[in-house]
Design an enzyme around this catalytic site. Structure first.
Site, PDB file in Angstrom:
ATOM      1  CG  HIS A   2      -1.714  -1.260   1.323  1.00  0.00           C
ATOM      2  ND1 HIS A   2      -2.775  -1.532   0.483  1.00  0.00           N
ATOM      3  CD2 HIS A   2      -1.569  -2.350   2.116  1.00  0.00           C
ATOM      4  CE1 HIS A   2      -3.246  -2.731   0.763  1.00  0.00           C
ATOM      5  NE2 HIS A   2      -2.542  -3.259   1.755  1.00  0.00           N
ATOM      6  CB  CYS A  29       4.272 -21.077   4.672  1.00  0.00           C
ATOM      7  SG  CYS A  29       3.356 -21.538   3.197  1.00  0.00           S
TER       8      CYS A  29
END
Lengths: 150, 150
Positions: B103, B118
């Site tokens: 953002h 992950c």
């Protein structure tokens, strides 16, 4: 996806990569002032343990969209991915005020949710929706104030 | 978007909301073991100050996709939104290993980037790409280990 049709959030034309443009009458990406602090946005890192429904992309998308609405955020886009054979779901709801994301490990009853909102929206207003949808045995919430100036 | 065509990541059929399904030969959403710790994924919260290019959605999408590739992550979907008149950009790259989001507040030369991965991917491998793309005067990186078991 049918469940989301009522919310007007289902498209018949899925695609994989895209850029869109929005002209906001009033820019929503302003910095926030709270507790004598100025920052870009409040970001909640929410870890759910012993949670339910983590292999159900329809339930998950509905929960995250309802969580956005509960915080009075404006939904611009959502995308959810269902992994097989694990059943895990990764998804994101892009907001005019930042985003909500989720990644689930149903085999561990664990999910990592992020609720990041700038402007007048308070991400804490989304938490009751998340809790009601996934009924976690334990929910750990960590607040990070992104872009903190002072 | 032309710049991304070379990477095979541009669709001609944009839509706003969608769910897709992937069958992974090998499930990628396993827990990680590192430094004697077991956790679901490493999540870097990266705040950029004095950064460049924050109102350019094409540059931003290319940077985030290249950042994913640098960490050997698999891109499933990306979506970027350009806000006018502020020029700010919100975007996300959904990965088989979680996500990268951004953002931007170009009027403050500030951007909040999240790199959550992950599996065997190390989000730190994405940082040089982010730094080269946005040339921040200052980059603050905070690592959160999500779903930490012990």
């Amino acid at each position: 996806m049918k469940a989301l049709a009522q919310l007007g959030m289902v498209s018949e034309n899925p695609s994989e990569n895209q850029t869109t443009q929005t002209s906001l009458g009033e820019a929503k990406d302003y910095f926030v002032e709270k507790d004598g602090m100025r920052f870009a946005g409040a970001h909640l890192l929410v870890d759910l343990w012993g949670a339910q429904g983590l292999n159900d992309p329809v339930l998950i998308e509905r929960a995250l969209c309802e969580a956005a609405v509960a915080a009075k955020a404006s939904i611009l886009h959502s995308h959810f991915h269902h992994f097989l054979p694990s059943g895990g779901v990764s998804g994101v709801v892009v907001l005019a005020e930042s985003h909500i994301s989720i990644h689930t490990w149903p085999e561990c009853q664990f999910a990592a949710v992020d609720i990041f909102m700038c402007g007048a929206c308070d991400p804490a207003d989304s938490l009751p929706v998340i809790e009601a949808a996934f009924r976690p045995a334990r929910m750990a919430v960590d607040e990070q104030r992104r872009g903190r100036i002072a």
